[in-house]
Design a protein around this motif. Structure first.
Motif, short mmCIF file in Angstrom:
data_model
loop_
_atom_site.label_atom_id
_atom_site.label_comp_id
_atom_site.label_asym_id
_atom_site.label_seq_id
_atom_site.Cartn_x
_atom_site.Cartn_y
_atom_site.Cartn_z
N THR A 55 0.83 -1.21 0.00
CA THR A 55 0.00 0.00 0.00
C THR A 55 0.86 1.25 0.00
O THR A 55 0.57 2.23 -0.71
CB THR A 55 -0.93 0.01 1.23
OG1 THR A 55 -1.71 -1.20 1.24
CG2 THR A 55 -1.86 1.20 1.19
N ALA A 56 1.94 1.24 0.78
CA ALA A 56 2.84 2.40 0.82
C ALA A 56 3.46 2.65 -0.54
O ALA A 56 3.59 3.81 -0.97
CB ALA A 56 3.92 2.16 1.87
N LEU A 87 2.98 6.45 -5.76
CA LEU A 87 2.76 6.69 -7.19
C LEU A 87 1.90 7.93 -7.39
O LEU A 87 1.18 8.35 -6.47
CB LEU A 87 2.06 5.48 -7.82
CG LEU A 87 2.80 4.15 -7.78
CD1 LEU A 87 1.88 3.04 -8.30
CD2 LEU A 87 4.08 4.21 -8.61
N PRO A 88 1.97 8.55 -8.57
CA PRO A 88 1.03 9.64 -8.86
C PRO A 88 -0.41 9.14 -8.73
O PRO A 88 -0.74 8.04 -9.17
CB PRO A 88 1.36 9.99 -10.32
CG PRO A 88 2.76 9.53 -10.53
CD PRO A 88 2.92 8.30 -9.68
N MET A 89 -1.24 9.90 -8.07
CA MET A 89 -2.63 9.52 -7.82
C MET A 89 -2.70 8.22 -6.99
O MET A 89 -3.69 7.48 -7.05
CB MET A 89 -3.39 9.32 -9.13
CG MET A 89 -3.43 10.57 -10.01
SD MET A 89 -4.46 11.87 -9.27
CE MET A 89 -6.09 11.15 -9.48
N GLY A 90 -1.65 7.96 -6.21
CA GLY A 90 -1.58 6.72 -5.46
C GLY A 90 -2.71 6.56 -4.45
O GLY A 90 -3.28 5.48 -4.30
N ARG A 91 -3.05 7.65 -3.74
CA ARG A 91 -4.13 7.56 -2.75
C ARG A 91 -5.47 7.25 -3.42
O ARG A 91 -6.28 6.49 -2.88
CB ARG A 91 -4.22 8.87 -1.97
CG ARG A 91 -3.05 9.11 -1.05
CD ARG A 91 -3.14 10.46 -0.38
NE ARG A 91 -4.28 10.56 0.52
CZ ARG A 91 -4.60 11.68 1.18
NH1 ARG A 91 -3.88 12.79 1.01
NH2 ARG A 91 -5.64 11.70 1.99
N VAL A 92 -5.68 7.82 -4.59
CA VAL A 92 -6.91 7.52 -5.34
C VAL A 92 -6.95 6.05 -5.73
O VAL A 92 -7.99 5.38 -5.62
CB VAL A 92 -7.01 8.42 -6.59
CG1 VAL A 92 -8.22 8.01 -7.44
CG2 VAL A 92 -7.10 9.88 -6.19
N LEU A 93 -5.78 5.53 -6.15
CA LEU A 93 -5.71 4.13 -6.56
C LEU A 93 -5.97 3.21 -5.38
O LEU A 93 -6.72 2.22 -5.49
CB LEU A 93 -4.34 3.84 -7.17
CG LEU A 93 -4.12 2.43 -7.72
CD1 LEU A 93 -5.18 2.08 -8.75
CD2 LEU A 93 -2.72 2.32 -8.32
N VAL A 94 -5.38 3.52 -4.21
CA VAL A 94 -5.62 2.71 -3.02
C VAL A 94 -7.09 2.75 -2.63
O VAL A 94 -7.69 1.72 -2.28
CB VAL A 94 -4.74 3.19 -1.84
CG1 VAL A 94 -5.16 2.53 -0.53
CG2 VAL A 94 -3.27 2.90 -2.13
N HIS A 102 -4.08 8.74 4.52
CA HIS A 102 -2.71 8.66 3.98
C HIS A 102 -1.80 7.89 4.94
O HIS A 102 -0.64 8.23 5.13
CB HIS A 102 -2.13 10.05 3.70
CG HIS A 102 -1.05 10.03 2.66
ND1 HIS A 102 -0.42 11.16 2.21
CD2 HIS A 102 -0.49 9.00 1.97
CE1 HIS A 102 0.48 10.85 1.29
NE2 HIS A 102 0.45 9.54 1.13
N GLU A 103 -2.33 6.83 5.54
CA GLU A 103 -1.58 6.00 6.47
C GLU A 103 -1.61 4.55 5.98
O GLU A 103 -2.59 3.84 6.21
CB GLU A 103 -2.18 6.07 7.87
CG GLU A 103 -1.97 7.39 8.57
CD GLU A 103 -0.52 7.59 8.99
OE1 GLU A 103 0.26 6.61 8.96
OE2 GLU A 103 -0.15 8.73 9.33
N PRO A 104 -0.55 4.10 5.27
CA PRO A 104 -0.54 2.73 4.76
C PRO A 104 -0.74 1.67 5.84
O PRO A 104 -1.27 0.60 5.57
CB PRO A 104 0.85 2.60 4.13
CG PRO A 104 1.26 3.99 3.82
CD PRO A 104 0.65 4.85 4.90
N LYS A 105 -0.32 1.97 7.08
CA LYS A 105 -0.44 0.98 8.15
C LYS A 105 -1.90 0.62 8.45
O LYS A 105 -2.18 -0.41 9.05
CB LYS A 105 0.23 1.48 9.44
CG LYS A 105 -0.41 2.72 10.03
CD LYS A 105 0.34 3.17 11.27
CE LYS A 105 -0.27 4.44 11.87
NZ LYS A 105 -1.64 4.22 12.35
N ASP A 106 -2.82 1.51 8.04
CA ASP A 106 -4.23 1.23 8.29
C ASP A 106 -4.77 0.15 7.36
O ASP A 106 -5.85 -0.40 7.61
CB ASP A 106 -5.07 2.51 8.13
CG ASP A 106 -4.77 3.52 9.23
OD1 ASP A 106 -4.50 3.08 10.37
OD2 ASP A 106 -4.78 4.73 8.95
N SER A 107 -4.06 -0.13 6.26
CA SER A 107 -4.49 -1.19 5.33
C SER A 107 -3.70 -2.44 5.67
O SER A 107 -2.57 -2.61 5.23
CB SER A 107 -4.23 -0.77 3.89
OG SER A 107 -2.85 -0.63 3.65
N SER A 108 -4.27 -3.30 6.46
CA SER A 108 -3.51 -4.44 6.96
C SER A 108 -4.15 -5.78 6.60
O SER A 108 -3.96 -6.77 7.28
CB SER A 108 -3.36 -4.34 8.48
OG SER A 108 -4.56 -3.97 9.10
#
Length: 276
Positions: free
Chosen positions: A146-147, A152-159, A228-234
Motif C-alpha cells: 500500500t505504501a 505513485l502519482p494519484m496513489g491515494r486515489v488508486l488505493v 494517507h496511512e498505509p499501516k491502516d491497510s492491513s
C-alpha cells in the motif's frame, strides 16, 4: 485468409468446449476446490486461536500457508497448494472464454468479470504458496504494498479504488449468501435431503462471514487512502484484529472463525457435488 481464420477460431472454440465438458477437468477442479477449502479451514483455525489469545502471527491466507510450511514435508504441501490454485485459475479462464453460453448482455459481462476476479484471487494465493515453498516470497505484506502504491502519482486515489473494489467483492459474497445464490455451485444431489440442507446452510453462513470480513478489509483500504496511512491497510489480519478490539470482540471473532470454517466446508461439499 478470412475463411481460414474463421475455421481456426471455430476449432479453438470446439476444443475449449470439449475441455470444459471433460471428466479430467472435473477431477482437476475438484482437487483445486478441496485445496482451497482446506486453506480456508486453516485460516478459520488461526482466527479462533487469535480470539482465544493463543496466536501472535499473521491471521490470513499467508499466515495459513506459513503454518503449512512449518509441517513435515511443508514445501511439498505448499507446492500441492500452488498446483491446486493453478488448476482453479485455468478453470476460471476456460470458463471466461467458452463458458456463459446461455448468457448475454449484462449477465454475460458480469460472469466474465467474476471469472477474471476469481482467477486473480486463486493466482495470488498460488503465487504466495509457491513463493513460500521456494523461499522467494516478498516480505512486508499489505502495508508495504500500500505504501508503494501511495508513492505513485494519484496513489491515494488508486488505493481508495482498490478498497472500494474489495468492498464490492465483499458485498457480492454477502449477497450470494443471503440470496441463496450459492445454491448454483452445487449439483442437484448436493442440494437434496438432509445433507443438502446442511451444505446450503454452511454455504449461507460461509459466504456471509466471508463477505463481512472482505468488506472490512476493503473499508480499511479506503480509510488508509483517506488518512494517507498505509499501516491502516492491513489485510485480513488487520480486519480480524479490528473485530477483536470491539466490545464482545472475543465471541464475535470466534463466530467469524466458525463462519470462515463454514465457507471452507462448503468448498469441500462443492468439490464433491460439483456443478459447472
Amino acid at each position: 485468409m478470412g475463411d481460414q481464420g474463421d475455421d481456426l477460431g471455430e476449432k479453438a472454440d470446439e476444443l475449449g468446449r470439449r475441455a470444459d465438458n471433460s471428466d479430467t477437468v472435473d477431477h482437476a477442479v475438484r482437487f483445486g476446490l478441496v485445496v482451497y477449502g482446506l486453506v480456508y479451514l486453516l485460516v478459520a483455525w488461526l482466527i479462533v486461536q487469535l480470539a482465544l489469545g493463543e496466536r501472535r502471527g499473521s491471521v490470513s491466507t499467508k499466515g495459513a500457508l506459513k503454518e503449512v510450511a512449518e509441517q513435515p514435508f511443508g514445501d511439498v504441501l505448499l507446492v500441492v497448494v500452488a498446483v491446486g490454485m493453478v488448476v482453479l485459475v485455468l478453470w476460471r479462464l476456460l470458463d471466461l472464454f467458452v463458458g456463459h453460453r446461455d448468457e448475454e448482455g449484462a449477465d454475460l459481462w458480469r460472469g466474465r468479470g467474476a471469472d477474471l476476479l476469481k482467477s486473480a484471487i486463486y493466482g495470488f494465493l498460488g503465487w504466495k504458496a509457491f513463493g513460500l515453498a521456494t523461499e522467494s516470497s516478498s516480505s512486508g505484506g499489505t502495508k508495504v504494498l500500500t505504501a508503494r502504491i501511495m508513492d505513485l502519482p494519484m496513489g491515494r486515489v488508486l488505493v481508495g479504488a482498490i478498497g472500494l473494489a474489495i468492498v464490492g467483492y465483499g458485498v457480492v459474497n454477502l449477497w450470494k449468501g443471503l440470496s441463496n445464490k450459492h445454491r448454483e455451485h452445487l449439483a442437484h444431489e448436493g442440494r437434496s435431503g438432509n445433507a443438502g440442507s446442511a451444505y446450503l446452510l454452511l454455504g449461507k453462513v460461509g459466504y456471509v462471514s466471508k463477505g463481512l470480513v472482505v468488506g472490512l478489509v476493503g473499508a480499511l483500504f479506503v480509510y488508509a487512502a483517506i488518512t494517507h496511512e498505509p499501516k491502516d491497510s492491513s489485510g485480513v489480519d488487520g480486519a480480524v484484529r479490528e473485530i477483536l478490539h470491539q466490545p464482545f470482540g472475543t465471541p464475535l471473532l470466534v463466530a467469524v472463525g466458525l463462519g470462515i470454517a463454514s465457507y471452507g466446508l462448503f468448498d469441500l461439499a462443492r468439490a464433491r457435488h460439483l456443478s459447472r
